[in-house]
Design an enzyme around this catalytic site. Structure first.
Site, PDB file in Angstrom:
ATOM      1  N   TRP A   1       0.831  -1.213   0.000  1.00 32.74           N
ATOM      2  CA  TRP A   1       0.000   0.000   0.000  1.00 32.74           C
ATOM      3  C   TRP A   1       0.856   1.250   0.000  1.00 32.74           C
ATOM      4  O   TRP A   1       0.555   2.211  -0.724  1.00 32.74           O
ATOM      5  CB  TRP A   1      -0.985  -0.011   1.170  1.00 32.74           C
ATOM      6  CG  TRP A   1      -2.062  -1.027   0.952  1.00 32.74           C
ATOM      7  CD1 TRP A   1      -2.289  -2.150   1.688  1.00 32.74           C
ATOM      8  CD2 TRP A   1      -3.036  -1.046  -0.103  1.00 32.74           C
ATOM      9  NE1 TRP A   1      -3.346  -2.847   1.161  1.00 32.74           N
ATOM     10  CE2 TRP A   1      -3.815  -2.211   0.074  1.00 32.74           C
ATOM     11  CE3 TRP A   1      -3.316  -0.201  -1.187  1.00 32.74           C
ATOM     12  CZ2 TRP A   1      -4.873  -2.543  -0.794  1.00 32.74           C
ATOM     13  CZ3 TRP A   1      -4.373  -0.538  -2.052  1.00 32.74           C
ATOM     14  CH2 TRP A   1      -5.125  -1.689  -1.845  1.00 32.74           C
TER      15      TRP A   1
ATOM     16  N   ASP B   1      -1.870   6.692   6.308  1.00 28.97           N
ATOM     17  CA  ASP B   1      -2.905   5.805   5.783  1.00 28.97           C
ATOM     18  C   ASP B   1      -3.216   4.770   6.861  1.00 28.97           C
ATOM     19  O   ASP B   1      -2.413   3.891   7.135  1.00 28.97           O
ATOM     20  CB  ASP B   1      -2.392   5.118   4.507  1.00 28.97           C
ATOM     21  CG  ASP B   1      -3.385   4.098   3.941  1.00 28.97           C
ATOM     22  OD1 ASP B   1      -4.484   3.945   4.513  1.00 28.97           O
ATOM     23  OD2 ASP B   1      -3.047   3.459   2.921  1.00 28.97           O
TER      24      ASP B   1
ATOM     25  N   LYS C   1     -12.695  -1.651   6.314  1.00 32.67           N
ATOM     26  CA  LYS C   1     -11.995  -2.616   7.162  1.00 32.67           C
ATOM     27  C   LYS C   1     -12.394  -2.457   8.634  1.00 32.67           C
ATOM     28  O   LYS C   1     -12.802  -3.411   9.251  1.00 32.67           O
ATOM     29  CB  LYS C   1     -10.487  -2.479   6.977  1.00 32.67           C
ATOM     30  CG  LYS C   1     -10.059  -3.105   5.644  1.00 32.67           C
ATOM     31  CD  LYS C   1      -8.963  -2.383   4.945  1.00 32.67           C
ATOM     32  CE  LYS C   1      -8.792  -2.948   3.536  1.00 32.67           C
ATOM     33  NZ  LYS C   1      -8.007  -2.069   2.681  1.00 32.67           N
TER      34      LYS C   1
HETATM   35  C1  PLP Z   1      -7.465  -1.491   1.608  1.00 33.56           C
HETATM   36  C2  PLP Z   1      -6.372  -0.491   1.715  1.00 33.56           C
HETATM   37  C3  PLP Z   1      -6.238   0.575   0.798  1.00 33.56           C
HETATM   38  C4  PLP Z   1      -7.131   0.721  -0.399  1.00 33.56           C
HETATM   39  O1  PLP Z   1      -8.365   1.145  -0.052  1.00 33.56           O
HETATM   40  P1  PLP Z   1      -9.506   1.439  -1.162  1.00 33.56           P
HETATM   41  O2  PLP Z   1     -10.580   1.975  -0.297  1.00 33.56           O
HETATM   42  O3  PLP Z   1      -9.828   0.115  -1.797  1.00 33.56           O
HETATM   43  O4  PLP Z   1      -8.968   2.409  -2.109  1.00 33.56           O
HETATM   44  C5  PLP Z   1      -5.237   1.489   1.013  1.00 33.56           C
HETATM   45  N1  PLP Z   1      -4.386   1.374   2.046  1.00 33.56           N
HETATM   46  C6  PLP Z   1      -4.469   0.362   2.936  1.00 33.56           C
HETATM   47  C7  PLP Z   1      -3.507   0.289   4.072  1.00 33.56           C
HETATM   48  C8  PLP Z   1      -5.464  -0.593   2.790  1.00 33.56           C
HETATM   49  O5  PLP Z   1      -5.558  -1.606   3.673  1.00 33.56           O
END
Ligand code: PLP
Length: 363
Positions: free
Chosen positions: A103, A173, A197
């Site tokens: 990511w 993030d 999540k």
């Molecule tokens: C799932 C995830 C993403 C991507 O998220 P989207 O909502 O599908 O764009 C980005 N960063 C991390 C750490 C993730 O777990």
């Protein structure tokens, strides 16, 4: 009783049963309005009440940090990978990134398209199986911000504390570990997460940022991609994903009922320890993928001695009612995602299954 799978999906992921049931009750007729929350105007008092409540609950769970604002956006965390440099990377500045895996890598690729980008630290040489220490970070003198990924969902590594970046805003993030533990917001310029999540269903992205960081986007950025557009319109510039925001509000209520962030952290630690102990006490039958000091409490990555055995494990686990234990296609192996809403009982069932499987297939 509703039959629930042992859901270890990485995302979208398990939601609290109580939240789903409450939403089910309100689905057709929201509080005697004669309509679903999905059918209402986003400019009406009823929806706006829910929208504001969700904002306030988020800030309140984080201890009402001074100067922070909440934005509800769309396009997932992936859209933030582009919006962050678009909005925060000024002329003559450098975007500084910590490279911890899949990511982080995606975030870096987007920043490179938009301006000068620097990697302040990378754990690639260790196959991304650990997070860097604060001492490893080399932040460019003219950095606009430092970006890192608090929890690498695919690799299964997590920052246990955050580096001090001084006057340079730290942008994080937190898609896969937001609200899984208490956070000292004074460390951050901005945190963000796709909801699917730890916060609710997919469709809404939460940004929590210092107002002074997001209230002056560069002039040339199109309206919809500007943080200041969403800030000055209370995330109602255009139609928000109203049902997803309603669900986030319900999940936040549930977090409050668990004892807030201290409460969920206690439970998350118990769940993670239970599974890591089972891995560590298996005489090498199971092997944790991440270095022990970087182990994620959200995504537990582990391996068996051979890919054949891993395939057999996945197949047997599916037959026993477990969902989502296959590792991400880019790294293989096995992964148990145990976000806030995954019950302790599911983790206990997994550990029992792991012991059984070892009895059948071990030496
Ligand atoms: C799932 C995830 C993403 C991507 O998220 P989207 O909502 O599908 O764009 C980005 N960063 C991390 C750490 C993730 O777990």
């Amino acid at each position: 009783m509703t039959k629930r799978a042992y859901n270890f999906n990485a995302g979208p992921a398990a939601l609290p049963l109580e939240v789903l049931e409450r939403a089910q009750k309100q689905f057709v007729d929201y509080e005697d309005t004669g309509m679903s929350i999905m059918e209402m105007s986003h400019r009406g008092a009823v929806y706006e009440g829910v929208h504001k409540e969700a904002e306030q609950r988020l800030l309140s769970l984080l201890g009402n940090p001074e100067g922070f604002k909440v934005l509800f956006l769309q396009g997932g965390a992936s859209t933030q990978f582009a919006m962050i440099p678009m909005n925060l990377l000024g002329e003559g500045q450098v975007a500084s990134y910590v490279d911890t895996g899949s990511w982080a890598g995606k975030a870096i690729s987007e920043a490179k398209l938009l301006g000068e980008t620097q990697v302040a630290a990378s754990t690639k040489a260790d196959h991304y199986m650990r997070v860097p220490t604060s001492e490893e970070l080399q932040i460019a003198a003219n950095a606009a911000y430092v970006h890192l990924t608090s929890n690498e969902t695919i690799g299964g590594v997590q920052f246990k504390q955050f580096p001090d970046t001084g006057d340079v805003p730290l942008v994080v993030d937190m898609s896969s570990d937001i609200l899984s533990r208490p956070l000292d917001m004074s460390q951050f310029g901005m945190i963000y997460a796709g909801a699917q999540k730890n916060l609710g269903p997919s469709g809404v992205t939460v940004v929590i940022a210092r107002e002074e960081l997001v209230n002056h986007s560069p002039k040339h950025i199109p309206t919809i991609f500007r943080y200041d557009t969403h800030l000055s319109n209370g995330s109602l510039y255009n139609t928000p994903p109203s049902f997803a925001i309603y669900m986030v509000n319900e999940v936040l209520k549930w977090i409050e009922e668990q004892g807030g962030l201290e409460g969920v952290e206690r439970l998350n630690t118990q769940k993670a320890n239970l599974i890591y102990d089972a891995i560590d006490n298996s005489n090498g039958f199971y092997k944790g993928a991440a270095h022990s000091d970087s182990r994620s409490h959200m995504n537990i990555t582990f391996r068996l001695q051979t890919e054949e055995l891993e395939k057999a494990f996945i197949k047997a686990s599916e037959q026993a009612g477990f969902v989502g234990l296959k590792g991400h296609r880019s790294v293989g192996g096995l992964r148990a995602s145990i976000y806030n809403a995954v019950p302790y009982e599911s983790c206990k069932a997994l550990v029992e299954f792991m012991r059984d499987f070892q009895k059948k297939h071990g030496e």
